[in-house]
Design a protein around this motif. Sequence first.
Motif, PDB file in Angstrom:
ATOM      1  N   ILE A  18       0.869  -1.177   0.000  1.00  0.00           N
ATOM      2  CA  ILE A  18       0.000   0.000   0.000  1.00  0.00           C
ATOM      3  C   ILE A  18       0.904   1.224   0.000  1.00  0.00           C
ATOM      4  N   GLN A  20       1.028   5.132   0.766  1.00  0.00           N
ATOM      5  CA  GLN A  20       0.326   6.177   1.503  1.00  0.00           C
ATOM      6  C   GLN A  20       1.123   7.475   1.414  1.00  0.00           C
ATOM      7  N   ILE A  27      -4.391   7.250   1.135  1.00  0.00           N
ATOM      8  CA  ILE A  27      -3.977   5.993   0.518  1.00  0.00           C
ATOM      9  C   ILE A  27      -4.058   6.217  -0.982  1.00  0.00           C
ATOM     10  N   ASP A  76       3.389  -5.107   8.244  1.00  0.00           N
ATOM     11  CA  ASP A  76       2.305  -5.355   9.200  1.00  0.00           C
ATOM     12  C   ASP A  76       2.693  -6.457  10.186  1.00  0.00           C
ATOM     13  N   LEU A  83       3.646  -1.309   3.816  1.00  0.00           N
ATOM     14  CA  LEU A  83       3.129   0.043   3.678  1.00  0.00           C
ATOM     15  C   LEU A  83       4.308   0.949   3.347  1.00  0.00           C
TER      16      LEU A  83
END
Length: 129
Positions: A18, A20, A27, A76, A83
């Motif tokens: 992801i 960001q 996002i 995570d 991320l």
Amino acid sequence: MSWLDDIHWDAQGLVPVIAQEQSTGDILMFAWMNREALAKTAETGRAVYYSRSRGKLWAKGEESGHVQTVHEIRMDCDNDVLLLKITQLGHDPGIACHTGRHSCFFQKYENGGWITVEPVLKDPASIYK
């Protein structure tokens, strides 16, 4: 590069990522990385992804000029999603989506359907050759 061994790669050797925007928390996009893409991202400070449709590495902005400077790479708690905290470059405001929008997440579910809630900032025909 033992730090790459800590990641739980899927059966295809990929991990979901992801992106960001660091300054806003928006996002911007979702993509995939393989070991080589992640290693290049960490080495260069620019986002490099793995394109499943093309079967090769894809440096974000290689065609559009909309590159991503990577400030942080986070993992995570299950070690299976990354991320990237990034700055989106190449246009103001930044364009991360191939549709010419700031974010790939420009459709919102409302009243039983999807509505577009973010404008096109630049015509994709003028971005990609």
